[in-house]
Design a protein around this motif. Sequence first.
Motif, PDB file in Angstrom:
ATOM      1  N   PRO A 111     -21.173  -3.916  28.226  1.00 27.14           N
ATOM      2  CA  PRO A 111     -20.945  -2.872  27.218  1.00 27.14           C
ATOM      3  C   PRO A 111     -20.709  -1.500  27.813  1.00 27.14           C
ATOM      4  O   PRO A 111     -20.124  -0.630  27.147  1.00 27.14           O
ATOM      5  N   GLY A 112     -21.123  -1.289  29.051  1.00 27.84           N
ATOM      6  CA  GLY A 112     -20.903   0.015  29.675  1.00 27.84           C
ATOM      7  C   GLY A 112     -19.449   0.312  29.965  1.00 27.84           C
ATOM      8  O   GLY A 112     -19.082   1.462  30.233  1.00 27.84           O
ATOM      9  N   ASP A 113     -18.581  -0.719  29.929  1.00 29.22           N
ATOM     10  CA  ASP A 113     -17.147  -0.526  30.170  1.00 29.22           C
ATOM     11  C   ASP A 113     -16.390  -0.187  28.896  1.00 29.22           C
ATOM     12  O   ASP A 113     -15.149  -0.186  28.904  1.00 29.22           O
ATOM     13  N   ALA A 114     -17.102   0.065  27.790  1.00 33.80           N
ATOM     14  CA  ALA A 114     -16.433   0.287  26.504  1.00 33.80           C
ATOM     15  C   ALA A 114     -15.500   1.491  26.548  1.00 33.80           C
ATOM     16  O   ALA A 114     -14.363   1.431  26.075  1.00 33.80           O
ATOM     17  N   SER A 115     -15.950   2.594  27.130  1.00 27.96           N
ATOM     18  CA  SER A 115     -15.117   3.808  27.164  1.00 27.96           C
ATOM     19  C   SER A 115     -13.876   3.596  28.022  1.00 27.96           C
ATOM     20  O   SER A 115     -12.761   3.984  27.629  1.00 27.96           O
ATOM     21  N   ALA A 116     -14.050   2.969  29.198  1.00 34.11           N
ATOM     22  CA  ALA A 116     -12.898   2.715  30.062  1.00 34.11           C
ATOM     23  C   ALA A 116     -11.920   1.740  29.409  1.00 34.11           C
ATOM     24  O   ALA A 116     -10.691   1.924  29.484  1.00 34.11           O
ATOM     25  N   PHE A 117     -12.451   0.722  28.738  1.00 39.16           N
ATOM     26  CA  PHE A 117     -11.589  -0.236  28.044  1.00 39.16           C
ATOM     27  C   PHE A 117     -10.820   0.444  26.913  1.00 39.16           C
ATOM     28  O   PHE A 117      -9.636   0.165  26.702  1.00 39.16           O
ATOM     29  N   SER A 118     -11.484   1.335  26.199  1.00 39.05           N
ATOM     30  CA  SER A 118     -10.828   2.055  25.110  1.00 39.05           C
ATOM     31  C   SER A 118      -9.676   2.906  25.634  1.00 39.05           C
ATOM     32  O   SER A 118      -8.576   2.894  25.073  1.00 39.05           O
ATOM     33  N   ARG A 119      -9.903   3.624  26.729  1.00 45.12           N
ATOM     34  CA  ARG A 119      -8.835   4.455  27.305  1.00 45.12           C
ATOM     35  C   ARG A 119      -7.673   3.593  27.805  1.00 45.12           C
ATOM     36  O   ARG A 119      -6.495   3.952  27.640  1.00 45.12           O
ATOM     37  N   ASP A 120      -7.993   2.463  28.401  1.00 47.74           N
ATOM     38  CA  ASP A 120      -6.946   1.596  28.931  1.00 47.74           C
ATOM     39  C   ASP A 120      -6.092   1.016  27.804  1.00 47.74           C
ATOM     40  O   ASP A 120      -4.855   0.952  27.917  1.00 47.74           O
ATOM     41  N   VAL A 121      -6.730   0.588  26.709  1.00 48.52           N
ATOM     42  CA  VAL A 121      -5.976   0.027  25.581  1.00 48.52           C
ATOM     43  C   VAL A 121      -5.062   1.077  24.967  1.00 48.52           C
ATOM     44  O   VAL A 121      -3.884   0.810  24.657  1.00 48.52           O
ATOM     45  N   GLN A 122      -5.549   2.292  24.772  1.00 39.86           N
ATOM     46  CA  GLN A 122      -4.735   3.339  24.151  1.00 39.86           C
ATOM     47  C   GLN A 122      -3.597   3.774  25.061  1.00 39.86           C
ATOM     48  O   GLN A 122      -2.529   4.175  24.586  1.00 39.86           O
ATOM     49  N   ALA A 123      -3.794   3.664  26.401  1.00 41.75           N
ATOM     50  CA  ALA A 123      -2.720   4.008  27.321  1.00 41.75           C
ATOM     51  C   ALA A 123      -1.643   2.924  27.347  1.00 41.75           C
ATOM     52  O   ALA A 123      -0.451   3.214  27.460  1.00 41.75           O
ATOM     53  N   ARG A 124      -2.059   1.659  27.239  1.00 46.10           N
ATOM     54  CA  ARG A 124      -1.105   0.551  27.279  1.00 46.10           C
ATOM     55  C   ARG A 124      -0.397   0.344  25.941  1.00 46.10           C
ATOM     56  O   ARG A 124       0.739  -0.144  25.904  1.00 46.10           O
ATOM     57  N   MET A 125      -1.074   0.664  24.842  1.00 47.30           N
ATOM     58  CA  MET A 125      -0.507   0.409  23.505  1.00 47.30           C
ATOM     59  C   MET A 125      -0.569   1.694  22.692  1.00 47.30           C
ATOM     60  O   MET A 125      -1.526   1.924  21.938  1.00 47.30           O
ATOM     61  N   PRO A 126       0.407   2.572  22.833  1.00 47.14           N
ATOM     62  CA  PRO A 126       0.410   3.828  22.058  1.00 47.14           C
ATOM     63  C   PRO A 126       0.432   3.540  20.560  1.00 47.14           C
ATOM     64  O   PRO A 126       1.109   2.627  20.085  1.00 47.14           O
ATOM     65  N   GLY A 127      -0.338   4.313  19.833  1.00 43.58           N
ATOM     66  CA  GLY A 127      -0.443   4.119  18.395  1.00 43.58           C
ATOM     67  C   GLY A 127      -1.638   3.312  17.974  1.00 43.58           C
ATOM     68  O   GLY A 127      -1.969   3.269  16.788  1.00 43.58           O
ATOM     69  N   ILE A 128      -2.299   2.645  18.941  1.00 37.19           N
ATOM     70  CA  ILE A 128      -3.501   1.866  18.655  1.00 37.19           C
ATOM     71  C   ILE A 128      -4.719   2.747  18.865  1.00 37.19           C
ATOM     72  O   ILE A 128      -4.864   3.399  19.915  1.00 37.19           O
ATOM     73  N   ASN A 129      -5.579   2.805  17.885  1.00 38.14           N
ATOM     74  CA  ASN A 129      -6.805   3.592  17.982  1.00 38.14           C
ATOM     75  C   ASN A 129      -7.935   2.676  18.419  1.00 38.14           C
ATOM     76  O   ASN A 129      -8.402   1.839  17.641  1.00 38.14           O
ATOM     77  N   ALA A 130      -8.344   2.796  19.652  1.00 35.96           N
ATOM     78  CA  ALA A 130      -9.429   1.979  20.206  1.00 35.96           C
ATOM     79  C   ALA A 130     -10.599   2.889  20.531  1.00 35.96           C
ATOM     80  O   ALA A 130     -10.457   3.867  21.274  1.00 35.96           O
ATOM     81  N   GLN A 131     -11.761   2.567  19.983  1.00 35.72           N
ATOM     82  CA  GLN A 131     -12.953   3.368  20.243  1.00 35.72           C
ATOM     83  C   GLN A 131     -14.171   2.465  20.295  1.00 35.72           C
ATOM     84  O   GLN A 131     -14.200   1.409  19.644  1.00 35.72           O
ATOM     85  N   PRO A 132     -15.175   2.835  21.097  1.00 31.54           N
ATOM     86  CA  PRO A 132     -16.403   2.027  21.173  1.00 31.54           C
ATOM     87  C   PRO A 132     -17.094   1.966  19.819  1.00 31.54           C
ATOM     88  O   PRO A 132     -17.180   2.965  19.096  1.00 31.54           O
ATOM     89  N   ALA A 133     -17.563   0.787  19.460  1.00 35.28           N
ATOM     90  CA  ALA A 133     -18.244   0.628  18.174  1.00 35.28           C
ATOM     91  C   ALA A 133     -19.613   1.272  18.190  1.00 35.28           C
ATOM     92  O   ALA A 133     -20.094   1.768  17.178  1.00 35.28           O
ATOM     93  N   SER A 134     -20.302   1.262  19.331  1.00 35.97           N
ATOM     94  CA  SER A 134     -21.634   1.854  19.415  1.00 35.97           C
ATOM     95  C   SER A 134     -21.525   3.361  19.300  1.00 35.97           C
ATOM     96  O   SER A 134     -20.786   4.012  20.028  1.00 35.97           O
TER      97      SER A 134
END
Length: 278
Positions: A111-134
């Motif tokens: 779960p500690g990778d949530a912020s990095a995963f969110s940034r990576d998803v938004q960089a790879r898929m513009p227009g997708i809003n990815a944010q940690p649920a916690s």
Amino acid sequence: MVAGAIVAAIASAALQAADNLPSILISRQLSESEHLASGDVVRLSDSADGSRVQQFRVAGVYEPTPDPARLGAVIREVQLHLPDLLNLTRQPETPAGSEYVETINVALVDPGDASAFSRDVQARMPGINAQPASGAAESTGPFIVLRRFHLAIAIVTIVASTVFLLALTIMLVDERRATVGVLRLIGLPIRRILVQLFIEGILIATVGSLFGLVLSLVSEGVINRFFQWRYDTALIFVRVTPEVAAICVAIAVPLGVSATVVASWALLRRNGLRLARR
């Protein structure tokens, strides 16, 4: 014998048909209100008139995730597999496979990778809003207002209790003015008496803090059980964590000692003869 065989065959066919039905999960509240249990067969429809009915088999009962925003609501929910849900809700004119989803929850191994995963998803898929649920719920408006309201109540409570504690300590110390006067007359310096009162203040404040922690731990269970019963939820209303306990002790002990020292210093500034008079 023939009739018994026919009945047995019909029962076997019914059981086999029930085993082939798609499975669902139902909430505990729905299970209790409709008297449903695992293995029961239910009929669901996505329309109010009851058309396009499909049968499902109850595979289990689950406890809904506690949600403060739904406090007081009786949660009657059914969880279906995604293909079964699409088959139930798809309109006849909608081709299969043309559906779309608005939200996807992704569980990470760490779960500690949530912020990095969110940034990576938004960089790879513009227009997708990815944010940690916690912490997402606590960042919304109602929870921000509630947190600030709790902070304001805590500040007012601490200030008011400090004033009350100082007044109570002054009265208690004033009752010992004769004892303090005798100690002054026999030659004990003010610093020596003040150190003794300081140690007494530490002991009293520590014991009082421990008593308050024990009382809060007992009240925690009572309050949670009552409100969980009252609102039929698994939501935790009160939680005394080690961090909260440490903060309370860190605030209570210095305040108690400070009140004792301030009240004692105001008393020790008087003349010894005036203190010892009866």
